[in-house]
Enzyme design. Structure first.
Site, PDB file in Angstrom:
ATOM      1  CG  MET A   1      -1.925  -5.157  -1.987  1.00 21.26           C
ATOM      2  SD  MET A   1      -1.039  -4.305  -0.705  1.00 21.26           S
ATOM      3  CE  MET A   1      -1.003  -5.580   0.538  1.00 21.26           C
ATOM      4  CB  CYS A   2      -3.605  -1.936  -6.948  1.00 20.76           C
ATOM      5  SG  CYS A   2      -3.390  -1.060  -5.416  1.00 20.76           S
ATOM      6  CD  GLN A   3       2.756  -1.925 -10.541  1.00 24.51           C
ATOM      7  OE1 GLN A   3       3.130  -1.040 -11.313  1.00 24.51           O
ATOM      8  NE2 GLN A   3       3.423  -3.059 -10.400  1.00 24.51           N
TER       9      GLN A   3
END
Lengths: 275, 275
Positions: A1-3
């Site tokens: 996913m992501c940060q």
């Protein structure tokens, strides 16, 4: 996913110290290599830099570091793609005009079964769940209020709209209109506020050290929001599942405290599993 | 007022040769020093760089030169402010999402008595006549068509909406959705198409020379649109007052030929007087 990374302050501040640790997670200390973006508010305007290359090695990210832009509100994002190709239109943060303001939005998580926005006034350009959710939010806000309402009305409306999307999956986000910054935690989001007395901090990702006394003056307040803490010797507040915080000029001015984290129905934890 | 630069091609092309001459007009060979902006389409996404410093000396413009971005559609603008402060939100080109696409717009001229957009769905963020006119265009288009219509319907609708604004002042503009580029001439706009056999060109602003044979292949088509010609040894077509051209993949695919230039009612000629 992501940060996610956000900064909200009461004096124009450069985010290079935090961003330099953060961008290492885009391929060096973590695997969020599917593009990065960073948006700096300057008055009502926004300077935005995006690249579909990994943040740690992107020449655009080098350019951002080099020009040392100071801002009151910054939102950055490093991506690990779940939905949508790796390209510029799918790169966070996303921007839309709402009530004559730039609104900037970045998301960490994964949403499914979102409303069809293909005939709405505000349509997604790329193919991410994140941009579709943001368009849904923008459309709902514009339909509720023809002109900009009060901050408290906005904060309440954002909570209502987020609740409508709560059963769609993991939805951590940071949102700003250049005046305030709203953070919502579904699984992972942390923040801290730096203010006098200032001290030193050491980055988790590369042990880089800064002494904030060299860069600040009495009265400065700088809030940093991040998916996971960026420094090892400061106290970060972990947000709870379902929590909302509204920051303005570095201060927390409103808060909805969530409940201890629950696994979403689909069993995923967003970026938690990747960290 | 300002100057415009657009590029529409059938193969990803870097605009550095044209941009390097163009940006000299932002403080060196001309006085359009109140900020600059350049937007590069990449698929449906846009990389946009804006600065409120003069284009000729802006570090952001240096960054653009350095990274040599190739694109099928580029719009750039150097500003000489008439309406609105010199700041990022008033810096062209402007972007709005229309039918799930990024639309990029830059304007040269001066418009007065524009419709009030303060309660519309699409509102201006800054205080320029240009952004207000673009918002009016976006609102009208979205109201006419819920989903993206054909190219010919778009081209006709843009002409209709432009006609509604024709008595408001000088309105030269370049507009693109990343697929096509529309140019409208009120007072000054020129274009040329480079295709085989390619040759050399010399810039007007600094005598810089390029041999396009070193940078092209058979079949390449690159159309450049500019307020005033950028090279001295190529044949530029001057658009007429009221003219519209629709370019796609470097080709002119539709045109409305205007009439020989007439002074607008207020007697101003837009950038013509500054050139």
């Amino acid at each position: 996913m992501c940060q996610l990374l956000g900064m909200n302050c009461n004096t124009p501040t450069d985010i290079v110290f935090s961003f330099e640790g953060f961008r290492r997670r885009a391929g060096l200390t973590d695997s969020h290599s599917d593009g990065f973006g960073i948006a700096f508010f300057e008055g009502k305007g926004v300077r935005i830099f995006r690249d579909n290359r990994p943040g740690h090695s992107s020449p655009i990210a080098d350019c951002v570091k080099q020009y040392n832009i100071k801002s009151l509100n910054v939102i950055a994002h490093i991506r690990k793609a779940t939905q949508g190709e790796v390209n510029i239109e799918n790169t966070h943060p996303f921007i839309r005009e709402i009530w004559g303001e730039n609104w900037v939005f970045a998301h960490n998580g994964n949403l499914t079964d979102l409303p069809d926005m293909s005939e709405s006034f505000c349509q997604p350009i790329g193919s991410t769940d994140s941009e579709t959710a943001f368009c849904y939010m923008a459309e709902q806000l514009k339909n509720r209020f023809r002109k900009k309402p009060t901050e408290q009305e906005i904060f309440t409306a954002i909570q209502d709209i987020t609740a409508e999307l709560a059963d769609k999956g993991t939805f951590n986000f940071i949102l700003s209109n250049g005046e305030w910054m709203i953070a919502h935690c579904s699984t992972n989001l942390h923040y801290l506020t730096r203010q006098a007395p200032f001290g030193k901090a050491r980055r988790i990702d590369d042990d880089g050290v800064i002494d904030f006394r060299d860069h600040t003056k009495e009265g400065d307040k700088v809030t940093i929001i991040a998916t996971f803490p960026l420094t090892k010797d400061e106290v970060w507040t972990k947000m709870e599942h379902g929590g909302f915080v509204l920051f303005k000029e570095g201060d927390k001015i409103a808060e909805v405290i969530g409940t201890p984290k629950q696994l979403p129905d689909d069993g995923t934890l967003g970026c938690a599993q990747a960290a």
